[in-house]
Design an enzyme around this catalytic site. Structure first.
Site, PDB file in Angstrom:
ATOM      1  N   HIS A 140      40.466  40.099  40.446  1.00  0.00           N
ATOM      2  CA  HIS A 140      40.307  40.698  39.122  1.00  0.00           C
ATOM      3  C   HIS A 140      40.009  39.658  38.046  1.00  0.00           C
ATOM      4  O   HIS A 140      39.836  39.991  36.876  1.00  0.00           O
ATOM      5  CB  HIS A 140      41.588  41.480  38.768  1.00  0.00           C
ATOM      6  CG  HIS A 140      41.426  42.458  37.664  1.00  0.00           C
ATOM      7  ND1 HIS A 140      42.101  42.342  36.467  1.00  0.00           N
ATOM      8  CD2 HIS A 140      40.664  43.575  37.557  1.00  0.00           C
ATOM      9  CE1 HIS A 140      41.776  43.346  35.672  1.00  0.00           C
ATOM     10  NE2 HIS A 140      40.901  44.108  36.296  1.00  0.00           N
ATOM     11  N   LYS A 142      38.058  36.893  35.684  1.00  0.00           N
ATOM     12  CA  LYS A 142      36.726  36.745  35.096  1.00  0.00           C
ATOM     13  C   LYS A 142      36.616  35.324  34.556  1.00  0.00           C
ATOM     14  O   LYS A 142      37.079  35.020  33.449  1.00  0.00           O
ATOM     15  CB  LYS A 142      36.488  37.744  33.965  1.00  0.00           C
ATOM     16  CG  LYS A 142      36.435  39.215  34.405  1.00  0.00           C
ATOM     17  CD  LYS A 142      37.766  39.875  34.380  1.00  0.00           C
ATOM     18  CE  LYS A 142      37.664  41.361  34.726  1.00  0.00           C
ATOM     19  NZ  LYS A 142      38.983  41.988  34.861  1.00  0.00           N
ATOM     20  N   ASP A 147      28.895  23.197  34.585  1.00  0.00           N
ATOM     21  CA  ASP A 147      28.817  21.728  34.606  1.00  0.00           C
ATOM     22  C   ASP A 147      30.179  21.059  34.433  1.00  0.00           C
ATOM     23  O   ASP A 147      30.256  19.880  34.057  1.00  0.00           O
ATOM     24  CB  ASP A 147      27.857  21.217  33.521  1.00  0.00           C
ATOM     25  CG  ASP A 147      26.407  21.564  33.840  1.00  0.00           C
ATOM     26  OD1 ASP A 147      26.114  21.869  35.012  1.00  0.00           O
ATOM     27  OD2 ASP A 147      25.568  21.526  32.910  1.00  0.00           O
ATOM     28  N   HIS A 319      39.908  47.731  26.618  1.00  0.00           N
ATOM     29  CA  HIS A 319      39.926  47.012  27.886  1.00  0.00           C
ATOM     30  C   HIS A 319      40.523  45.618  27.725  1.00  0.00           C
ATOM     31  O   HIS A 319      40.586  44.838  28.677  1.00  0.00           O
ATOM     32  CB  HIS A 319      38.499  46.908  28.443  1.00  0.00           C
ATOM     33  CG  HIS A 319      38.422  46.524  29.884  1.00  0.00           C
ATOM     34  ND1 HIS A 319      38.030  45.256  30.310  1.00  0.00           N
ATOM     35  CD2 HIS A 319      38.691  47.231  31.002  1.00  0.00           C
ATOM     36  CE1 HIS A 319      38.056  45.218  31.628  1.00  0.00           C
ATOM     37  NE2 HIS A 319      38.454  46.391  32.076  1.00  0.00           N
ATOM     38  N   LYS A 321      43.040  42.314  27.111  1.00  0.00           N
ATOM     39  CA  LYS A 321      44.291  41.802  27.659  1.00  0.00           C
ATOM     40  C   LYS A 321      44.653  40.547  26.865  1.00  0.00           C
ATOM     41  O   LYS A 321      44.509  39.419  27.355  1.00  0.00           O
ATOM     42  CB  LYS A 321      44.146  41.448  29.147  1.00  0.00           C
ATOM     43  CG  LYS A 321      43.631  42.597  30.032  1.00  0.00           C
ATOM     44  CD  LYS A 321      42.149  42.483  30.266  1.00  0.00           C
ATOM     45  CE  LYS A 321      41.602  43.390  31.346  1.00  0.00           C
ATOM     46  NZ  LYS A 321      41.878  44.787  31.247  1.00  0.00           N
ATOM     47  N   ASP A 326      54.100  34.788  16.888  1.00  0.00           N
ATOM     48  CA  ASP A 326      54.228  33.973  15.674  1.00  0.00           C
ATOM     49  C   ASP A 326      52.854  33.477  15.224  1.00  0.00           C
ATOM     50  O   ASP A 326      51.874  34.210  15.325  1.00  0.00           O
ATOM     51  CB  ASP A 326      55.232  32.845  15.891  1.00  0.00           C
ATOM     52  CG  ASP A 326      56.653  33.392  16.118  1.00  0.00           C
ATOM     53  OD1 ASP A 326      56.912  34.529  15.699  1.00  0.00           O
ATOM     54  OD2 ASP A 326      57.468  32.686  16.728  1.00  0.00           O
TER      55      ASP A 326
END
Length: 427
Positions: A140, A142, A147, A319, A321, A326
Site C-alpha cells: 500500500h 506510495k 537519483d 483519501h 493520511k 502542536d
C-alpha cells in the site's frame, strides 16, 4: 487490449541475489535526519507535475512503489515517462501491487518491460470465478525516489481520480517532496524493498529510536521514515501516533480516510482532549466505501463526549493520511488508521519536525474543516436507523479483530515477482 493482464506464465521470481523477501521485512529502524527541505503537495494537481518532472530529469535511477496505477491519462503519462527514462539509460524499477493495479492490460505492462523497465508485481493472483482472491496484506506504500536525491511519499496513487477534473469522485489527498539527508534512508528502504542490492546496514549501524527521541525538537527540517511490515515493524506507525498524542500540549489535527483504530489509539485521542488539547478529526463524509463510514461513526459518541471535534468532509471522497501535533510535529504517508493499514498492509510514512511545514499543513486542514466540512456534535451526531447501528457495530468489531483472526489461518507469504513479456529478454 487484454483485460486479464497478469497471467501466471508472465511472472517470474525476482533473482535470488539478494534473497527475495516480502517487501517491508527489513530489520532497520531509521533515525531522524536534519537539514531537509520538505514541500507539501496537495492533490494530483500539485503532485503529478512535480513527480513527472523529477522523473524526466532523472540521470541514473528511478525507484517507484505504488498501490494503484490505472490505465487512464495519469497512468499513460507515467508509462511514457518511465519508458523514456529507461530508453535513455536510467535504471527504472517499478513495483506495483497485484490487487490495486490488477486491471492493467498485458500491453501496458509489456511496453514497460520491453523498454527496459524492471517491472515487479507484488502478490499477483488470477481471479477465481471473476473475483479477486488476493485481498489482504497489500503493498500500500506510495514512494518515488529519483537519483537518490529527491523522494516523494504520501497517499496519492497514479490515477486520474486524484485530479479535480475527474468530477465529484475526485479524491482529496496529500504527499510530500523531500530533498536532503533523509532521502538517503528513503532510498535505502526502497532499494531493499525492490530486491536490489543496496548499501548494507549492519547490526551496529541500525539506529534504534528511544522513546525520548520522539520528543519534539526546536530544530526544523528534520525527517524520519517509519514503516509497517509483517516482520519486526508491525506496530511502528501506530506507536508513533500514540507517542505524539501523549506528548501533545496544544493542538492535534488528524485527517484520515479510513478511521477505525484500536482502543489504545482511541484512548490516546480521547485522553489528549480531556487534558485540554484542541483535538480535531477530519474524516470521510462522502466515503467511497460505506462500511468505512459506518465503522468510523461507531467511535463518534466515545470521542465527542470527551471533547474531540469531528468534522466530516462532504465535498468529495477524502483519501488523505496526514496529522499534526502542536506547532512542530507532522506526518504524511500511506497509512490509514484502520485494521488493514495498522495490522496487515505494507505502509510508509514520514515524520516531520518543521514549524513552517506544520503551519502550512495546519492552514490547509483548517480551511478544509471550517469551510468544506460538517461538524458533528454529541447531540446531533448521525446515528442512523437501528439496522445501520447494528451493522456498524458488527463491522467495527469484526475489522478490529480481523487481523488476529486471520493470523490463525494458514496464510501464504506474498512475494514480489518480476513481470517479463514472452517476447522480451529477462533483465
Amino acid at each position: 487490449m487484454s483485460s486479464a493482464p497478469i497471467e501466471p506464465a508472465t511472472i517470474e521470481h525476482v533473482p535470488s541475489t539478494p534473497p527475495v523477501r516480502e517487501p517491508g521485512v527489513v530489520d532497520v529502524e531509521y533515525g531522524w535526519q536534519g537539514n531537509n527541505l520538505v514541500q507539501l503537495l496537495e492533490n494530483g494537481e500539485a503532485y503529478f507535475p512535480r513527480v513527472f518532472e523529477a522523473m524526466r530529469q532523472a540521470k541514473s535511477e528511478i525507484l517507484l512503489e505504488t498501490f494503484i496505477v490505472f490505465e487512464d491519462k495519469v497512468g499513460k503519462e507515467l508509462q511514457q515517462v518511465l519508458i523514456d527514462a529507461a530508453q535513455r539509460g536510467v535504471r527504472v524499477t517499478a513495483s506495483l501491487d497485484g490487487f490495486g493495479s490488477g486491471e492493467l492490460s498485458t500491453e501496458y505492462l509489456a511496453a514497460l518491460s520491453q523498454a527496459g523497465v524492471h517491472l515487479q508485481i507484488f502478490d499477483p493472483a488470477p481471479k477465481r470465478l471473476g473475483i479477486r482472491t488476493n485481498w489482504f496484506r497489500r503493498l500500500h506504500r506510495k514512494i518515488v525516489v529519483v537519483d537518490g536525491t529527491i523522494a516523494f511519499i504520501g497517499g496519492i496513487n497514479f490515477s486520474a481520480d486524484h485530479l479535480a477534473d475527474f468530477g465529484p469522485e475526485a479524491k482529496q489527498d496529500y504527499s510530500v517532496e523531500v530533498q536532503g539527508p533523509a532521502v538517503t534512508d528513503i532510498h535505502h528502504f526502497a532499494l531493499m524493498q525492490s530486491g536490489r542490492p543496496g548499501r548494507a546496514k549492519y547490526w551496529w549501524q541500525r539506529r534504534r529510536q528511544r522513546r525520548s527521541e520522539l520528543a519534539f525538537s526546536e530544530h526544523d527540517g528534520q525527517v524520519r521514515l517509519v514503516y509497517r511490515d509483517n516482520g519486526d515493524h508491525r506496530t511502528d506507525i501506530e506507536e508513533v501516533y500514540r507517542l505524539a498524542l501523549r506528548s501533545a500540549q496544544r493542538r492535534v489535527v488528524i485527517a484520515n480516510a479510513y478511521f477505525f483504530p484500536g482502543y489504545r489509539l482511541l484512548r490516546e485521542i480521547r485522553n489528549a482532549a480531556r487534558r485540554g488539547v484542541d483535538v480535531r478529526l477530519i474524516l470521510q463524509g462522502q466515503p467511497d466505501l460505506l462500511v468505512a463510514k459506518l465503522a468510523a461513526r461507531m467511535t463518534y459518541d466515545y470521542l465527542l463526549k470527551s471533547g474531540v471535534q469531528i468534522h466530516e468532509y462532504c465535498e468529495r471522497p477524502l483519501h488523505g493520511k496526514v496529522a499534526l501535533v502542536d506547532e512542530d510535529w507532522s506526518t504524511v504517508g500511506s497509512s490509514n488508521l484502520d485494521p488493514l493499514s495498522l495490522s496487515m498492509n505494507l505502509e510508509a510514512n514520514v515524520l516531520i519536525r518543521d514549524r513552517a511545514f506544520n503551519r502550512e499543513l495546519f492552514e490547509r486542514l483548517d480551511i478544509l474543516s471550517k469551510h468544506h466540512c460538517k461538524a458533528m456534535s454529541p447531540d446531533k451526531a448521525p446515528r442512523g436507523r437501528v439496522w445501520h447501528m447494528t451493522v456498524g457495530f458488527l463491522v467495527f468489531h469484526f475489522l478490529r479483530h480481523f487481523p488476529a483472526w486471520a493470523g490463525w489461518l494458514p496464510a501464504h507469504k506474498p512475494r514480489l515477482k518480476r513481470f517479463t513479456h514472452s517476447g522480451s529478454e529477462t533483465p
